[in-house]
Design a protein around this motif. Structure first.
Motif, short mmCIF file in Angstrom:
data_model
loop_
_atom_site.label_atom_id
_atom_site.label_comp_id
_atom_site.label_asym_id
_atom_site.label_seq_id
_atom_site.Cartn_x
_atom_site.Cartn_y
_atom_site.Cartn_z
N LYS A 168 0.82 -1.18 -0.14
CA LYS A 168 0.08 -0.01 0.03
C LYS A 168 0.70 1.25 -0.04
N VAL A 169 1.91 1.50 0.66
CA VAL A 169 2.81 2.58 0.91
C VAL A 169 3.52 2.65 -0.34
N SER B 185 2.85 1.51 -3.22
CA SER B 185 2.13 1.87 -4.49
C SER B 185 1.73 3.43 -4.57
N ALA B 186 1.53 3.75 -3.37
CA ALA B 186 0.97 5.20 -3.13
C ALA B 186 1.96 5.91 -3.68
N LEU B 187 3.23 5.80 -3.22
CA LEU B 187 4.38 6.34 -3.43
C LEU B 187 4.80 6.63 -4.96
N ASP B 188 4.41 5.44 -5.56
CA ASP B 188 4.59 5.31 -6.98
C ASP B 188 3.61 6.22 -7.63
N GLU B 189 2.46 6.17 -7.23
CA GLU B 189 1.49 7.11 -7.87
C GLU B 189 1.56 8.53 -7.75
N ALA B 190 1.93 8.95 -6.48
CA ALA B 190 2.01 10.35 -6.04
C ALA B 190 3.41 10.77 -6.58
N ASP C 24 6.19 10.62 3.57
CA ASP C 24 5.80 11.22 4.92
C ASP C 24 6.83 11.05 5.75
N ARG D 286 11.88 1.78 -5.70
CA ARG D 286 11.23 1.30 -4.55
C ARG D 286 11.94 1.14 -3.40
N TYR E 140 12.74 4.50 -2.09
CA TYR E 140 11.68 4.99 -1.18
C TYR E 140 12.12 4.39 0.16
#
Length: 293
Positions: free
Chosen positions: A47-48, A50-55, A60, A107, A110
């Motif tokens: 979830k974390v 994938s959210a960073l990939d999209e954003a 944070d 990834r 990140y």
């Protein structure tokens, strides 16, 4: 904290590593090594990331504390070990943009950012492309296989490209690599290195992989031999394992049928030759530790 990720590759250990680590959960915990269950982190990490990939934004600042609080669930540890072969994406995305695991560099960048004040280590097995490519592509529907193969230069797919891209994107991460083909010989060292233990430290399941690929007679004889020769060094044990596998390996467990259109013996031989050269080059990349038999 030491934050450790085992990231596959797909079609290498088939969850055997995490199972062996979990068998050692209690003794490891007594040494300050946490081995959380996969349910505590796999979905969360997906979830974390994938959210960073999209954003396409930086993590944070509170991400580290939130992640570790959830993953450790109150356990106090100096080292936490996790395993997820889908950390770089699913098996379907293992090949893309002319390389293995094209999402891996970003990834891991990140994760380096999230755990910026920690020691992050990544462990990964690589595999002969002659068998790895069929393994990941046959998981696709027939149309997907054709699309993946179209325009793919098989002789240009090298693990060094992925590793060098990771080193460029996340230079602070310690990277440990080994060949899947060598895993039966170095299994106990892989477990110890993942846990950050000294060589020779007793672990449960040091020969668990061997018992899956060797006949019962072979395992009985192997254990009897070890009992008779307690003075053997780690390197000597590996030579003994190799000798017993040569005689007692289960054929169905160590051989794999390669079923892709155009996958000829000549192509397999050529890719294997290139893989040997690739492994040689990998061992010379700065910042990469290579576990050899």
């Amino acid at each position: 904290m030491q934050v450790v990720f085992h990231t596959g590759a797909h079609g290498t250990d088939d969850e055997r590593l995490i199972k062996c680590l979990l068998v050692n959960k209690e003794p490891f915990s007594n040494k300050g090594i946490a081995v959380p269950g996969p349910a505590q982190y796999r979905g969360l990490l997906k979830k974390v990331l994938s959210a960073l990939d999209e954003a396409e934004t930086d993590p944070d600042p509170d991400a580290r504390e939130v992640l570790l609080d959830t993953i450790l669930d109150g356990e106090v540890a100096d080292r936490v070990v996790m395993s997820d072969s889908n950390l770089y994406g699913t098996r379907w995305s293992a090949i893309g943009k002319g390389m293995f695991y094209p999402r891996a560099p970003q990834r891991l960048a990140y994760l380096q950012s999230i755990f910026g004040y920690d020691q992050v280590e990544v462990f990964m097995a690589i595999r002969n492309p002659a068998s790895f490519i069929p393994n990941v592509l046959t998981a696709l529907p027939e149309k997907g296989i054709a699309e993946a193969m179209e325009g793919l230069n098989l002789e240009q797919l090298h693990w060094t490209h992925m590793v060098e891209a990771i080193r460029d994107a996340a230079p602070q991460i310690q990277l440990t690599i080994w060949c899947n083909e060598d895993t039966p010989l170095i299994w106990s060292q892989i477990i110890r290195d993942l846990a950050g233990l000294e060589h020779g430290t007793k672990i449960v399941g040091g020969f668990s992989l061997l018992s899956e690929i060797m006949s019962k007679e072979g395992m009985l004889r192997f254990r009897a031999y070890l009992a008779e020769h307690p003075e053997l060094t780690e390197m000597q044990k590996r030579r003994v394992i190799a000798a017993f596998l040569d005689k007692y390996a289960l054929e169905d467990a160590v051989e794999e049928e390669l079923d892709l259109p155009g996958w000829t013996h000549e192509l397999v031989d050529r890719l294997t030759e290139l893989y040997d050269e690739d492994v040689f080059a990998l061992q010379r990349i700065p910042g990469v530790q290579f576990i050899a038999p």
